[in-house]
Design an enzyme around this catalytic site. Structure first.
Site, PDB file in Angstrom:
ATOM      1  N   GLU A  87     127.699  50.647  59.437  1.00  0.00           N
ATOM      2  CA  GLU A  87     127.483  52.066  59.189  1.00  0.00           C
ATOM      3  C   GLU A  87     128.607  52.858  59.851  1.00  0.00           C
ATOM      4  O   GLU A  87     128.557  54.079  59.910  1.00  0.00           O
ATOM      5  CB  GLU A  87     126.125  52.517  59.709  1.00  0.00           C
ATOM      6  CG  GLU A  87     125.896  52.261  61.180  1.00  0.00           C
ATOM      7  CD  GLU A  87     124.525  52.699  61.636  1.00  0.00           C
ATOM      8  OE1 GLU A  87     124.275  53.917  61.623  1.00  0.00           O
ATOM      9  OE2 GLU A  87     123.716  51.837  62.012  1.00  0.00           O
ATOM     10  N   CYS A 119     121.195  50.289  60.596  1.00  0.00           N
ATOM     11  CA  CYS A 119     121.248  48.968  61.261  1.00  0.00           C
ATOM     12  C   CYS A 119     120.784  47.834  60.356  1.00  0.00           C
ATOM     13  O   CYS A 119     120.661  46.699  60.810  1.00  0.00           O
ATOM     14  CB  CYS A 119     120.394  48.973  62.522  1.00  0.00           C
ATOM     15  SG  CYS A 119     121.009  50.084  63.769  1.00  0.00           S
ATOM     16  N   HIS A 244     115.162  43.736  66.076  1.00  0.00           N
ATOM     17  CA  HIS A 244     116.313  44.635  66.190  1.00  0.00           C
ATOM     18  C   HIS A 244     116.225  45.288  67.575  1.00  0.00           C
ATOM     19  O   HIS A 244     115.160  45.791  67.962  1.00  0.00           O
ATOM     20  CB  HIS A 244     116.264  45.689  65.073  1.00  0.00           C
ATOM     21  CG  HIS A 244     117.218  46.823  65.305  1.00  0.00           C
ATOM     22  ND1 HIS A 244     118.566  46.611  65.502  1.00  0.00           N
ATOM     23  CD2 HIS A 244     117.019  48.162  65.405  1.00  0.00           C
ATOM     24  CE1 HIS A 244     119.157  47.788  65.695  1.00  0.00           C
ATOM     25  NE2 HIS A 244     118.242  48.742  65.648  1.00  0.00           N
TER      26      HIS A 244
HETATM   27  P1  HMG Z   1     114.748  59.945  76.379  1.00  0.00           P
HETATM   28  O1  HMG Z   1     113.859  61.046  75.901  1.00  0.00           O
HETATM   29  O2  HMG Z   1     115.970  60.351  77.115  1.00  0.00           O
HETATM   30  O3  HMG Z   1     114.012  58.958  77.333  1.00  0.00           O
HETATM   31  O4  HMG Z   1     115.168  59.102  75.122  1.00  0.00           O
HETATM   32  P2  HMG Z   1     112.444  58.830  77.668  1.00  0.00           P
HETATM   33  O5  HMG Z   1     111.972  60.019  78.422  1.00  0.00           O
HETATM   34  O6  HMG Z   1     111.706  58.425  76.435  1.00  0.00           O
HETATM   35  O7  HMG Z   1     112.532  57.594  78.660  1.00  0.00           O
HETATM   36  C1  HMG Z   1     112.904  56.334  78.209  1.00  0.00           C
HETATM   37  C2  HMG Z   1     112.078  55.305  78.957  1.00  0.00           C
HETATM   38  O8  HMG Z   1     112.465  55.337  80.342  1.00  0.00           O
HETATM   39  C3  HMG Z   1     110.579  55.592  78.932  1.00  0.00           C
HETATM   40  O9  HMG Z   1     109.940  54.332  78.869  1.00  0.00           O
HETATM   41  C4  HMG Z   1     110.333  56.243  80.282  1.00  0.00           C
HETATM   42  O10 HMG Z   1     109.008  56.101  80.746  1.00  0.00           O
HETATM   43  C5  HMG Z   1     111.319  55.474  81.149  1.00  0.00           C
HETATM   44  P3  HMG Z   1     108.694  54.126  77.845  1.00  0.00           P
HETATM   45  O11 HMG Z   1     107.651  55.060  78.311  1.00  0.00           O
HETATM   46  O12 HMG Z   1     109.220  54.478  76.474  1.00  0.00           O
HETATM   47  O13 HMG Z   1     108.378  52.692  77.992  1.00  0.00           O
HETATM   48  N1  HMG Z   1     111.724  56.180  82.387  1.00  0.00           N
HETATM   49  C6  HMG Z   1     111.860  55.581  83.576  1.00  0.00           C
HETATM   50  N2  HMG Z   1     111.654  54.303  83.959  1.00  0.00           N
HETATM   51  C7  HMG Z   1     111.899  53.977  85.268  1.00  0.00           C
HETATM   52  N3  HMG Z   1     112.314  54.891  86.177  1.00  0.00           N
HETATM   53  C8  HMG Z   1     112.519  56.171  85.833  1.00  0.00           C
HETATM   54  C9  HMG Z   1     112.283  56.566  84.489  1.00  0.00           C
HETATM   55  N4  HMG Z   1     112.387  57.751  83.803  1.00  0.00           N
HETATM   56  C10 HMG Z   1     112.040  57.480  82.521  1.00  0.00           C
HETATM   57  N5  HMG Z   1     112.928  57.067  86.757  1.00  0.00           N
HETATM   58  C11 HMG Z   1     115.510  57.466  73.469  1.00  0.00           C
HETATM   59  C12 HMG Z   1     115.073  57.727  74.911  1.00  0.00           C
HETATM   60  C13 HMG Z   1     115.454  55.965  73.211  1.00  0.00           C
HETATM   61  C14 HMG Z   1     114.587  58.193  72.505  1.00  0.00           C
HETATM   62  C15 HMG Z   1     116.967  57.993  73.313  1.00  0.00           C
HETATM   63  O14 HMG Z   1     117.847  57.219  74.105  1.00  0.00           O
HETATM   64  C16 HMG Z   1     117.482  57.978  71.881  1.00  0.00           C
HETATM   65  O15 HMG Z   1     117.291  58.927  71.131  1.00  0.00           O
HETATM   66  N6  HMG Z   1     118.173  56.879  71.454  1.00  0.00           N
HETATM   67  C17 HMG Z   1     118.710  56.743  70.093  1.00  0.00           C
HETATM   68  C18 HMG Z   1     117.621  56.426  69.063  1.00  0.00           C
HETATM   69  C19 HMG Z   1     117.087  55.011  69.203  1.00  0.00           C
HETATM   70  O16 HMG Z   1     117.669  54.140  69.834  1.00  0.00           O
HETATM   71  N7  HMG Z   1     115.936  54.744  68.520  1.00  0.00           N
HETATM   72  C20 HMG Z   1     115.343  53.413  68.523  1.00  0.00           C
HETATM   73  C21 HMG Z   1     114.481  53.150  67.285  1.00  0.00           C
HETATM   74  S1  HMG Z   1     115.384  53.513  65.772  1.00  0.00           S
HETATM   75  C22 HMG Z   1     116.490  52.170  65.631  1.00  0.00           C
HETATM   76  O17 HMG Z   1     116.342  51.183  66.267  1.00  0.00           O
HETATM   77  C23 HMG Z   1     117.647  52.332  64.690  1.00  0.00           C
HETATM   78  C24 HMG Z   1     118.981  52.573  65.367  1.00  0.00           C
HETATM   79  O18 HMG Z   1     119.457  51.359  65.922  1.00  0.00           O
HETATM   80  C25 HMG Z   1     119.986  53.176  64.381  1.00  0.00           C
HETATM   81  C26 HMG Z   1     120.248  52.475  63.062  1.00  0.00           C
HETATM   82  O19 HMG Z   1     119.361  51.993  62.382  1.00  0.00           O
HETATM   83  O20 HMG Z   1     121.426  52.514  62.661  1.00  0.00           O
HETATM   84  C27 HMG Z   1     118.899  53.572  66.502  1.00  0.00           C
END
Ligand code: HMG
Length: 421
Positions: A87, A119, A244
């Site tokens: 992509e 992906c 993935h």
């Molecule tokens: P965010 O809002 O910054 O993070 O975004 P959060 O608040 O959701 O925290 C992440 C995790 O860290 C959570 O764990 C928190 O609890 C934890 P969870 O509750 O989910 O298990 N956390 C902590 N842990 C320990 N100590 C701390 C602490 N603070 C928080 N102090 C998000 C996270 C992944 C949404 C962001 O990085 C993002 O938007 N990423 C890009 C999108 C993505 O990767 N999506 C995945 C699914 S879609 C996919 O896989 C397709 C893709 O590969 C693209 C394609 O297809 O081409 C992305």
């Protein structure tokens, strides 16, 4: 899973190419004022591979493919289909695959194209290749499928800690040495969602991050149901569940969804019973194959196959014919769930699949160097001349600039003496 009328088909060779630099997650966390545990435990990542201006999708795809052909001793002249899933191509029109075709000296009698579906692109290429071989049209030839991407979300965005870059090359053929995949165990899923996308005018992906996680999990349930058609009992036979992996913790969420599908009930990780059952299953079926993903980051369409590589590099003789599940997700969205079977010879090739030595030699970037690299990548698109040694790239294939609107590539170091395989 074998069919007496048809020879087994699947993955015969596997190799990774990764940029030569990385940033450690604790370094990035400190610069962004975030507790490092959020990135290392919350997302489960250790490092992210960062591509320099002279490393692009073409150089990564070519390097991975060359390594797959050489280390598994596959004759380039036997390749009849070449598909690059990406992509993050380098041109709106010209496919990355045709650059790779020339750079590897593949035969003209070869079908060559690029697939894009976030992906999911390489998985579309993989299943197309399996169908091509099973149909008899391949007439003994093999397919080369390459998953190559550079994941960029932009500085200071929520997606920033989920970047990465790399390419995984796979040779697909009859009597595969690594993994058999039977066409009757593949299930597909499609739904129009705006969870992650990249407009034509943007170099950086946009994501509705938390929604994208929901879409991924729904697609897992949908594709799994399509593949297994109620045959949940196969779960008890699995050696591994491969997902993935945009970031390592996503595989944790995916496996919880998988158990919910198997047991037809929610899994409440706040209760001791469910937590214990989940942990035992996750530690046995998922966690052991996530080390490469943790060190490389999201390589988009290659991420699932990086987990597969981690499994294969550890394979043992006793694993022959054991089943594994593979779940591929591409935002937007499209997904496939499939069952594979470890080939009896896989353990003999385990060492050929291990990229650890290369990963250990990468250069560690400071935040200043990482940010300078990202800025330089933006300028590199139009630069006439780039010097790979400025970026510590002394061997392999490099992008060396764009002249007359045409991208230029050069083999370096000892590779310059023997450019094609
Ligand atoms: P965010 O809002 O910054 O993070 O975004 P959060 O608040 O959701 O925290 C992440 C995790 O860290 C959570 O764990 C928190 O609890 C934890 P969870 O509750 O989910 O298990 N956390 C902590 N842990 C320990 N100590 C701390 C602490 N603070 C928080 N102090 C998000 C996270 C992944 C949404 C962001 O990085 C993002 O938007 N990423 C890009 C999108 C993505 O990767 N999506 C995945 C699914 S879609 C996919 O896989 C397709 C893709 O590969 C693209 C394609 O297809 O081409 C992305």
């Amino acid at each position: 899973m074998t069919d007496s009328h048809h020879p087994p088909v699947g993955i015969d060779a596997l190799a990774l190419a990764c940029p030569k630099a990385f940033i450690a997650m604790d370094t990035l966390a400190e610069a962004r004022g975030v507790p490092s545990a959020k990135y290392t435990q919350g997302l489960g990542q250790e490092k992210m591979a960062i591509a320099s201006p002279v490393e692009d999708t073409v150089t990564l795809a070519t390097a991975a493919a060359r390594r797959a052909l050489e280390t598994f001793d596959v004759d380039p002249q036997s390749i009849g289909t070449l598909i690059v899933g990406t992509e993050t191509g380098v041109d709106h029109s010209k496919p990355v695959a045709v650059y790779v075709h020339e750079l590897l000296g593949l035969p003209e009698r070869c079908r060559t194209f690029e697939t894009k579906h976030a992906c999911y692109g390489a998985s579309a290429g993989l299943t197309t290749s399996l169908d091509w071989i099973a149909s008899g049209r391949a007439r003994g030839q093999k397919a080369l499928v390459i998953a190559a991407d550079i994941a960029s979300y932009g500085l200071n965005t929520p997606g920033e800690p989920t970047q990465g870059a790399g390419a995984v090359a796979m040779v697909i053929g009859e009597h595969p040495r690594l993994l058999r995949i039977h066409p009757n165990t593949i299930g597909d899923y499609t739904r129009q969602v705006m969870d992650f996308w990249r407009p034509l005018y943007s170099k950086y992906a946009l994501a509705d991050g938390h929604y994208s996680i929901e879409c991924y999990l729904e697609a897992l349930a949908g594709a799994r149901a399509a593949a297994l058609d109620g045959g949940d009992e196969v779960f008890d036979e699995l050696l591994a569940c491969l997902y993935h992996v945009p970031f390592v913790k996503m595989a944790h969420k995916a496996h919880r969804k998988e158990l919910e599908c198997v047991h037809h009930r929610p899994f409440d990780l706040d209760t001791a019973d469910d937590q214990a059952r989940f942990d035992a299953s996750y530690q046995r079926l998922v966690a052991p194959w996530l080390s490469l993903n943790a060190q490389v980051g999201n390589i988009y369409t290659g991420s699932l196959y990086l987990a597969l590589m981690d499994l294969i590099r550890q394979s043992q003789a006793s694993w022959a014919d054991r089943r594994v599940s593979l779940f591929s997700y591409g935002s937007g969205c499209g997904a496939t769930y499939m069952l594979g079977q470890i080939a009896p010879s896989a353990h003999q090739w385990a060492g050929h699949c291990d990229p650890q030595a290369d990963l250990d030699q990468r250069r560690r970037l400071s935040v200043g160097e990482y940010e300078a690299m990202i800025a330089a990548v933006e300028r590199a698109e139009r630069a006439e001349k780039l010097d790979p040694s400025d970026w510590g790239v002394l061997e392999g294939l490099a992008y060396v600039g764009t002249q007359d609107h045409q991208r230029q590539y050069r083999w370096l170091g000892r590779d310059a003496l023997t450019p094609a395989v």
